[in-house]
Motif scaffolding. Structure first.
Motif, PDB file in Angstrom:
ATOM      1  N   UNK A   6      -6.274  32.563 -10.176  1.00 40.19           N
ATOM      2  CA  UNK A   6      -5.097  31.750 -10.467  1.00 40.19           C
ATOM      3  C   UNK A   6      -5.424  30.267 -10.345  1.00 40.19           C
ATOM      4  N   UNK A   7      -6.147  29.901  -9.292  1.00 40.38           N
ATOM      5  CA  UNK A   7      -6.547  28.509  -9.105  1.00 40.38           C
ATOM      6  C   UNK A   7      -7.397  28.058 -10.290  1.00 40.38           C
ATOM      7  N   UNK A   8      -8.344  28.885 -10.676  1.00 40.50           N
ATOM      8  CA  UNK A   8      -9.217  28.547 -11.806  1.00 40.50           C
ATOM      9  C   UNK A   8      -8.397  28.346 -13.087  1.00 40.50           C
ATOM     10  N   UNK A   9      -7.483  29.242 -13.344  1.00 41.04           N
ATOM     11  CA  UNK A   9      -6.670  29.155 -14.554  1.00 41.04           C
ATOM     12  C   UNK A   9      -5.810  27.884 -14.546  1.00 41.04           C
ATOM     13  N   UNK A  59      -2.811  15.023  -7.575  1.00 43.27           N
ATOM     14  CA  UNK A  59      -2.660  15.760  -8.831  1.00 43.27           C
ATOM     15  C   UNK A  59      -3.057  17.222  -8.658  1.00 43.27           C
ATOM     16  N   UNK A  60      -4.142  17.468  -7.927  1.00 40.44           N
ATOM     17  CA  UNK A  60      -4.579  18.850  -7.693  1.00 40.44           C
ATOM     18  C   UNK A  60      -3.593  19.567  -6.781  1.00 40.44           C
ATOM     19  N   UNK A  61      -3.160  18.896  -5.710  1.00 35.21           N
ATOM     20  CA  UNK A  61      -2.171  19.510  -4.809  1.00 35.21           C
ATOM     21  C   UNK A  61      -0.889  19.855  -5.564  1.00 35.21           C
ATOM     22  N   UNK A  62      -0.461  18.974  -6.449  1.00 31.17           N
ATOM     23  CA  UNK A  62       0.744  19.236  -7.244  1.00 31.17           C
ATOM     24  C   UNK A  62       0.544  20.451  -8.152  1.00 31.17           C
ATOM     25  N   UNK A  63      -0.603  20.530  -8.774  1.00 33.38           N
ATOM     26  CA  UNK A  63      -0.917  21.647  -9.662  1.00 33.38           C
ATOM     27  C   UNK A  63      -0.922  22.973  -8.907  1.00 33.38           C
ATOM     28  N   UNK A  64      -1.383  22.943  -7.663  1.00 36.02           N
ATOM     29  CA  UNK A  64      -1.532  24.171  -6.869  1.00 36.02           C
ATOM     30  C   UNK A  64      -0.470  24.287  -5.775  1.00 36.02           C
ATOM     31  N   UNK A  65       0.663  23.640  -5.958  1.00 37.94           N
ATOM     32  CA  UNK A  65       1.716  23.620  -4.935  1.00 37.94           C
ATOM     33  C   UNK A  65       2.150  25.028  -4.533  1.00 37.94           C
ATOM     34  N   UNK A  66       2.319  25.912  -5.491  1.00 40.36           N
ATOM     35  CA  UNK A  66       2.770  27.270  -5.173  1.00 40.36           C
ATOM     36  C   UNK A  66       1.754  27.975  -4.272  1.00 40.36           C
ATOM     37  N   UNK A  67       0.479  27.867  -4.616  1.00 36.96           N
ATOM     38  CA  UNK A  67      -0.564  28.535  -3.837  1.00 36.96           C
ATOM     39  C   UNK A  67      -0.639  27.958  -2.416  1.00 36.96           C
ATOM     40  N   UNK A  68      -0.468  26.647  -2.303  1.00 38.45           N
ATOM     41  CA  UNK A  68      -0.520  26.008  -0.990  1.00 38.45           C
ATOM     42  C   UNK A  68       0.682  26.382  -0.118  1.00 38.45           C
ATOM     43  N   UNK A  69       1.762  26.737  -0.739  1.00 35.69           N
ATOM     44  CA  UNK A  69       2.947  27.176   0.007  1.00 35.69           C
ATOM     45  C   UNK A  69       2.937  28.672   0.271  1.00 35.69           C
ATOM     46  N   UNK A  70       2.001  29.390  -0.345  1.00 37.66           N
ATOM     47  CA  UNK A  70       2.002  30.854  -0.268  1.00 37.66           C
ATOM     48  C   UNK A  70       0.630  31.436   0.043  1.00 37.66           C
ATOM     49  N   UNK A  71       0.008  30.964   1.111  1.00 38.23           N
ATOM     50  CA  UNK A  71      -1.195  31.621   1.594  1.00 38.23           C
ATOM     51  C   UNK A  71      -2.472  30.806   1.570  1.00 38.23           C
TER      52      UNK A  71
END
Length: 103
Positions: A6-9, A59-71
């Motif tokens: 998911x991160x890669x995509x 920008x990267x944190x914003x892109x991956x906000x869901x992942x950072x909030x979920x594990x």
């Protein structure tokens, strides 16, 4: 789809990388085998031209906000333009073990 996939995509869609390496470093941080909580990301993108380091990270944190909030607990980010990557000769710092691991 795994967290790493998911991160890669997401990073591929958002940043059109010239180079993208994602390394699952969860095993270095007292995580169970197969965990997906700590990642090292090397991302080379022309999107970073004329951007300060903090803006790139945001920008990267914003892109991956869901992942950072979920594990995802941590991201070690190494973000470059093509010129910066060439100057670095493709070298990125080795990540340290978490305190208490391997001691």
């Amino acid at each position: 789809m795994s967290v790493e996939q998911t991160i890669q995509q997401k990073l591929t869609v958002q940043f059109s990388p010239l180079l993208l390496k994602i390394e699952n470093e969860s095993h270095m941080h007292s995580s169970d085998r197969g965990a997906e909580s700590h990642f090292k990301v090397v991302l080379v993108s022309e999107n970073f031209v004329n951007q300060r380091v903090i803006s790139r990270h945001r920008a990267v944190y914003s892109c991956l906000a869901y992942e950072l909030e979920n594990g995802v607990h941590a991201l070690a980010l190494h973000l470059f333009t093509a010129e910066e990557w060439a100057e670095a000769n493709g070298l990125v710092p080795k990540s340290p073990n978490c305190a208490g691991v391997g001691q």
